[in-house]
Design a protein around this motif. Structure first.
Motif, PDB file in Angstrom:
ATOM      1  N   GLU A 449      -5.025 -32.530  29.445  1.00 26.73           N
ATOM      2  CA  GLU A 449      -5.682 -31.606  30.287  1.00 26.73           C
ATOM      3  C   GLU A 449      -4.858 -31.013  31.099  1.00 26.73           C
ATOM      4  N   LYS A 450      -4.057 -31.944  31.982  1.00 30.05           N
ATOM      5  CA  LYS A 450      -2.918 -31.452  32.948  1.00 30.05           C
ATOM      6  C   LYS A 450      -1.970 -30.442  32.338  1.00 30.05           C
ATOM      7  N   THR A 451      -1.185 -30.799  31.196  1.00 34.77           N
ATOM      8  CA  THR A 451      -0.495 -30.055  30.677  1.00 34.77           C
ATOM      9  C   THR A 451      -0.970 -28.724  30.560  1.00 34.77           C
ATOM     10  N   MET A 452      -2.165 -28.612  29.722  1.00 29.12           N
ATOM     11  CA  MET A 452      -2.778 -27.451  29.367  1.00 29.12           C
ATOM     12  C   MET A 452      -3.098 -26.455  30.628  1.00 29.12           C
ATOM     13  N   ARG A 453      -3.466 -27.170  31.852  1.00 25.80           N
ATOM     14  CA  ARG A 453      -3.820 -26.327  32.829  1.00 25.80           C
ATOM     15  C   ARG A 453      -2.344 -25.829  33.441  1.00 25.80           C
ATOM     16  N   VAL A 454      -1.457 -26.468  33.471  1.00 22.47           N
ATOM     17  CA  VAL A 454      -0.102 -25.919  33.881  1.00 22.47           C
ATOM     18  C   VAL A 454       0.104 -24.683  32.987  1.00 22.47           C
ATOM     19  N   ALA A 455       0.150 -24.733  31.588  1.00 25.43           N
ATOM     20  CA  ALA A 455       0.333 -23.603  30.823  1.00 25.43           C
ATOM     21  C   ALA A 455      -0.716 -22.563  31.114  1.00 25.43           C
ATOM     22  N   MET A 456      -2.131 -22.858  31.377  1.00 30.39           N
ATOM     23  CA  MET A 456      -3.008 -21.668  31.486  1.00 30.39           C
ATOM     24  C   MET A 456      -2.676 -20.999  32.879  1.00 30.39           C
ATOM     25  N   ASP A 457      -2.029 -21.789  33.827  1.00 27.57           N
ATOM     26  CA  ASP A 457      -1.895 -21.237  35.204  1.00 27.57           C
ATOM     27  C   ASP A 457      -0.591 -20.333  34.923  1.00 27.57           C
ATOM     28  N   ILE A 458       0.609 -20.789  34.408  1.00 29.53           N
ATOM     29  CA  ILE A 458       1.741 -20.016  34.093  1.00 29.53           C
ATOM     30  C   ILE A 458       1.249 -18.847  33.455  1.00 29.53           C
ATOM     31  N   ALA A 459       0.392 -18.656  32.387  1.00 31.03           N
ATOM     32  CA  ALA A 459       0.186 -17.482  31.757  1.00 31.03           C
ATOM     33  C   ALA A 459      -0.859 -16.790  32.472  1.00 31.03           C
ATOM     34  N   GLY A 460      -1.551 -17.264  33.533  1.00 35.73           N
ATOM     35  CA  GLY A 460      -2.615 -16.442  34.199  1.00 35.73           C
ATOM     36  C   GLY A 460      -3.690 -16.261  33.182  1.00 35.73           C
TER      37      GLY A 460
END
Ligand SMILES: Cc1cc2nc3c(=O)[nH]c(=O)nc-3n(C[C@H](O)[C@H](O)[C@H](O)COP(=O)(O)OP(=O)(O)OC[C@H]3O[C@@H](n4cnc5c(N)ncnc54)[C@H](O)[C@@H]3O)c2cc1C
Lengths: 815, 289
Positions: A449-460
């Motif tokens: 989940e941590k990794t997915m949240r990082v990706a979603m944050d970068i993507a906005g």
């Protein structure tokens, strides 16, 4: 253990340990000073060329080579008939016309009875120049009786389908593996079927079934395959410069195929211009160059041209998959079942561990928490080139990651749920690791989940969804695609992983010279991965020797210990671990020598990077360089301790490592033309400890470009007559810088608990994870048109057709 | 490495010399311009001329100039020179728009307009441009020069009216004050040949179309043009409805075949869609938008 520690710099400015540094190999590559197989020119060397079949399926009535033999400059013309007449003193068949494949099948070196795919090897010309050899091919007169080919894998098992492997006495086109099975199953068939049936009957659940094809693609390395072989009649030594990702394994195979003494075979794989799995198998051309030098007594070079590489060497994928996913209406995944029809071409030449006839495809249950999964793979022969595992696929994890990530998106569409929410609901949780998957893989570590949240944050991510809604209201079609993948790499534990009986552990050897400089001898072989840099960094990390003082040797069987080579992202997980282990052995030895010199017990010493010192007295110590000289000196060593500072190791991994990542792709689609523009691509990889982050990024960049290529344009299709429709770079499209956006990378670091430095291997992650992100984005863009799926490649025509509700069948010629 | 069959080579010193060499060697001789169509075919051994006559020294075949009410482009002018030409850009946007999407910079640096026309590939982009602009070509043999409309130049795929011992020396385009032009192409990947391309020019005066040309390539339009669609527009206002009707007529002029670039229905759709897009742009530009 992690890359965040302060790493001291060497005099040359390189990290003495982990951190970004420029690749030492680049100095020669960017100056055009690499030394590739085609750069090898030996005195008296002859050249050669292969006559290939224009037909996909035909009986050879006769071959007349007399005109070719009469052409000035031609030294010899070899046909299958001639090879059949050479007895072979080996266990693997009794003559040279056939050779074993890496999957215990047989493959024709030169066709004798029939040709079974377009581009198959029919005759071999050895001549004074490459031009003469090619001219001579045109003078060979082959009479063929054309047979109906089997081009549609879905028809291969039909009653009455033409039989391809009559040479083996087959009565159909099924493939039987070395264990005697015609299908390969994994997971729990009963519980999965029951879970899906129950979901179908339950009004609170849904089941989505989707046919998903991963079409045939080709690794298409920049350098094609080739070899220069020389049998020295005086010494009996066979030296072979060859494009191989696995020099040691090839040596053993040649010993078996050619019946040559293995101690007299030296395989040198010099600089290799890309492999991607294409250079794992042993090809007829390599064997022919060996036969060529035996016959002529001279060195013989064989080098494919582009067309030969594309039509005859190891392809990848070609999986027709039907996936069913069951879930509750709240989006909790319950079960996944996948049925696969696997097109293996005319010979079962797949390169994979013996116990895994479908490679690691059964890791398809993916990154999600659900109890029931099952797959069944049915392989068939068709009149196409052999191969199957290649193109940075991690032994078919590419197909696995694609099918699960695609069908999860189909489920999201069915449930009208955001695909990110659906994934977050189902991702494995950190406390579940080590996690035993429903198909038997033990995932080592992950914080998904941590990794997915990082990706979603970068993507906005939320902002992107808002923008998409606005655009849709204006009739503009933007799509957002997510892929969350888990790989199992680093084959592998000897207890159940071998290729042709060769266990997949890797040897390594470290020599520290008296001046404290070192040589590291690897069994793995670099085709662009940067081994000469990263392996030096691993030793630097363990011993404190600056990376520039460590020479990394690889690619020459006479100078390196045995191991199975570089593919399946295994170099760092297996040989990288071996490098760490062998350096620690040297460190332990150094401790004994230092203790002798400091007149104390080894236990009285503590280690700091590059130096043993007396506990409580930091000033009294010896550096590795000092110890190296001492260990070669007259210093008296304790009983049983030999001199010198060298060590060897063989690393047998206890488990695979499980890198993973979350990728998000944003596309804009022009519905009037079907053109797809990739606007953004966010890739967050977790490959555990990063030895050289710059090289990791390079590997990810390359893999992402691969993924864009496969998702949008790369394809080997065939027409019903058996013609290969991807035989040149005008037909087989590779992506360019124009199709690739500026990659936006991120990282999380969850070290592997069982790997000595916690590294996981990353060479194929991006190739595995990215196609689904691109396809999911395009389908997301098209969802207002009611599109749920279309197969790769999503060419403009295919996208437009998908909008019309009539997506293209990609494995056959477009009609 | 691909290896061509044995071939001889001669470097022409003048157009007359090239023609003499062609006459001497007969039909087994081939002219070499940029080589970006001929050499790949030779490497694949699909073409095997006995001798190549290289035109690359012939400055008389180079240069872009205005002659009266025509722009004259020498046969050896490269794609890159067309892309960069201010003279062409001043009169027709279509050249730059087309050249931007023809092949890649390496091919454009060598490939020539003469080679493109004489190759007569059914997917050639410049053929659509030439046909749209109703250009003409000058062909020279030992008997002298003749001029031929581009819409009469092609005999079929890979076949033109250039004889065995003749050379195409110039391509000419009429200048049309007030014309707007545009080029639309769909390709599978940058540098690929077109799935379909359409080039048009439109002159709008007094609110109606007074002149126009529509060229299409890769979609099986005879002589790369759509005369019915052009005729339909003349005298009509360039409304969306009229342009769409003309675009449909342009698609009706096409008989594409299916290949890996796309099926027939898609190519016909593109012929219509790209014609419409190009017409919109050209009409707007002619009206000073
Ligand atoms: C990778 C690649 C991509 C390409 N993509 C495109 C594309 O997207 N769109 C497109 O339109 N084209 C494309 N092309 C083709 C390119 O435009 C070629 O340059 C062009 O088709 C031929 O021009 P040339 O000068 O290279 O001709 P050459 O190859 O030298 O000659 C072609 C033929 O014309 C004859 N010839 C040449 N000059 C004359 C003359 N003056 N008189 C009589 N006969 C002559 C030659 O004898 C030969 O038969 C591509 C080519 C390549 C290699």
């Amino acid at each position: 253990m992690t890359a965040v520690e302060e790493v001291p710099l060497s005099a040359a400015g390189n990290p003495i340990g982990f951190g970004s540094m420029r690749r030492v190999e680049d100095a020669r590559f960017v100056r055009g000073q690499g030394n590739y197989v085609d750069d090898v020119n030996l005195p008296g060397m002859l050249h050669s060329a292969i006559l290939r079949s224009p037909h996909a399926h035909a009986r050879i009535v006769s071959i007349d080579a007399s005109a070719a033999e009469a052409l000035p400059g031609v030294v010899a013309v070899i046909t299958g008939k001639i090879l059949e007449g050479i007895p072979r003193p080996s266990l693997l068949g009794d003559n040279f016309a056939w050779m074993p494949t890496l999957s215990y099948d047989t493959q024709a070196v030169l066709a004798t009875d029939k040709v079974r795919f377009q581009g198959q090897e029919v005759a071999y010309v050895i001549a004074e120049s490459r031009y003469i050899a090619k001219d001579a091919l045109e003078l060979i007169d082959v009479e063929y009786e054309i047979l109906e080919p089997v081009m549609d894998a879905k028809r291969a098992l039909d009653a009455g389908a033409p039989i391809i492997r009559d040479d083996k006495g087959q009565t159909d086109n099924s493939i039987t593996d070395v264990h005697g099975n015609k299908t390969w199953e994994s997971g729990n068939a009963e519980s999965t079927a029951a879970a899906i049936a129950a979901a179908k009957a339950d009004p609170n659940c849904v089941v989505v079934t989707q046919e998903i094809m991963y079409p045939r693609v080709h690794p298409a390395p920049m350098e094609t395959c080739g070899s220069v072989s020389y049998l020295d009649k005086v010494t009996g030594q066979l030296t072979m410069y060859t494009t191989t990702q696995a020099p040691h394994a090839h040596r053993t195979v040649y010993a078996m195929v050619a019946g040559l003494p293995e101690q007299k075979i030296r395989i040198i794989s010099p600089d290799i211009g890309g492999g991607f799995g294409n250079k794992v198998p042993v090809y007829p051309g390599y064997v022919l160059s060996v036969i060529g030098t035996i016959v002529t007594g001279k060195p013989v070079k064989w080098m494919e041209d582009r067309n030969e590489n594309l039509v005859s060497t190891g392809f990848a994928r070609d999986y027709h998959m039907t996936a069913s996913i069951a879930a509750t209406k709240e989006g909790k995944i319950l079960a996944v079942d996948v049925d696969v029809l696997a097109d293996h071409g005319a010979f079962n030449g797949v390169a994979q561990p013996t116990n895994y006839p479908a490679g690691f495809f059964n890791i398809f249950s993916g990154s999600y928490d659900y109890p029931d999964a099952h797959c069944k793979v049915t392989p068939v022969y068709t009149n196409k080139a052999p191969g199957g595992v290649a193109y940075a696929c991690s032994f078919r994890i590419t197909e696995a990651a694609y099918v699960i990530e695609r069908v999860v998106d189909c489920l999201a569409q069915e449930l009208q749920m955001d695909p990110a929410d659906l994934r977050l609901k189902n991702l494995l949780r950190p406390e579940q690791f080590p996690y035993m998957s429903p198909t038997g893989w033990e995932y080592d570590s992950g914080e998904y989940e941590k990794t997915m949240r990082v990706a979603m944050d970068i993507a906005g991510y939320d902002e992107l969804r808002r923008e998409q809604a606005e655009k849709r209201a204006k009739g503009e079609y933007m799509g957002i695609g997510i892929s969350f993948f888990t790989e199992g790499v680093g084959a592998g534990p000897r207890r159940d992983m071998d290729i042709l009986g060769l266990g997949m552990a890797d040897g390594i050897e470290l020599r520290v010279h008296p001046t404290g400089k070192a040589q590291l001898r690897l069994s793995v072989q670099s085709q662009g991965q940067g081994h000469e840099t990263t392996f030096a960094q691993i030793v630097a990390h363990e011993l404190g020797i600056p990376p520039e003082d460590i020479e990394v040797l690889h690619g020459d069987t006479d100078n390196t210990p045995f191991g199975l080579g570089t593919y399946g992202s295994r170099s760092t997980p297996v040989s990288g671990a071996a490098a760490s282990v062998v350096a620690r052995k040297v460190r332990d030895r150094a401790r004994i020598v230092a203790a002798a010199a400091l007149e104390c017990a080894p236990d009285d010493l503590d280690w700091e990077l590059g130096r043993w010192y007396v506990k409580g007295d930091r000033e009294r110590g010896k550096t590795i360089a000092e110890i190296a000289l001492l260990s070669h000196s007259s210093l008296e060593l304790p009983e049983g301790v030999e001199g010198h500072l060298d060590a060897t190791a063989v690393y047998n991994p206890p488990n695979l490592t499980y890198p993973y990542g979350c990728y998000i792709c944003v596309v804009d689609v022009d519905p009037g033309t079907g053109q797809v523009k990739i606007r953004r691509f966010i890739a967050v990889d977790d490959c555990g400890t990063r030895i050289n982050p710059m090289i990791v990024e390079g590997q990810v960049h390359g893999g992402l470009a691969d993924g864009v290529g496969m998702a949008l344009m790369e394809l080997i299709a065939f027409d019903t007559d058996g013609n290969n429709l991807g035989g040149s770079f005008m037909d087989y499209l590779l992506p360019t810088a124009v199709e690739c956006p500026d990659w936006e990378l991120g990282e999380t670091v969850t070290p592997s608990p069982h790997h000595p430095i916690g590294a996981k291997g990353v060479g194929e992650s991006a190739t595995v994870g990215s196609p689904a992100a691109v396809v999911n984005a395009v389908i997301d863009a098209l969802s207002p048109f009611g599109v749920r799926h279309a197969d790769m490649p999503l060419t403009p025509a295919n996208v437009w057709r998908a909008i019309q509700g009539n997506a293209i069948r990609v494995d056959m010629a477009v009609e | 490495m691909q290896t061509p069959a044995p071939v001889d080579y001669a470097r022409a010193t003048s157009v007359a010399d090239a023609i003499a060499l062609l006459e001497k060697h007969g039909e087994e001789a081939r002219l070499l311009a940029g080589g970006h169509s001929l050499l790949p075919m030779m490497k694949l051994r699909l073409a095997r001329p006995e001798i190549l006559i290289d035109l690359n020294d012939l400055d008389e075949l180079r240069g872009i100039r205005i002659e009266g009410d025509e722009i004259v482009v020498g046969a050896m002018v490269t794609h890159a020179e067309i892309l960069d030409s201010p003279v062409l850009a001043e009169h027709y946007a279509i050249f730059r728009e087309a050249e931007k999407v023809i092949a890649d910079p390496i091919v454009r640096n060598k490939g020539t307009i003469g080679g493109s026309m004489c190759q007569a590939d059914p997917s050639e982009d410049l053929s659509a441009v030439g046909s749209a602009l109703k250009g003409s070509v000058v062909i020279q043999g030992s008997g002298g020069k003749r001029t031929l409309a581009l819409r009469e130049f092609h005999e079929g795929p890979y076949e033109t009216k250039v004889g065995d011992a003749e050379i195409l020396t110039e391509v000419r385009f009429p200048i049309r004050p007030g014309a707007g032009s545009a080029y639309e192409k769909v390709e599978r990947r940058v540098g690929d040949w077109p799935v379909a391309s359409v080039g048009v020019f439109v002159v709008v005066a007094g609110g109606v179309v007074t002149d126009c040309g529509i060229g299409l390539t890769a979609v099986g339009a005879e002589h790369f043009c759509a005369p019915d669609a052009e005729a339909y527009l003349i005298g009509k206002a360039p409304t969306e409805e009229n342009l769409a009707a003309a675009a449909q007529l342009a698609a009706d002029a096409c008989t594409p075949y299916a290949d890996q670039r796309g099926p027939v229905d898609y190519k016909l759709h593109l012929a219509c869609e790209l014609t419409l897009r190009a017409l919109r742009k050209a009409a707007a530009s002619s009206q000073g938008a």
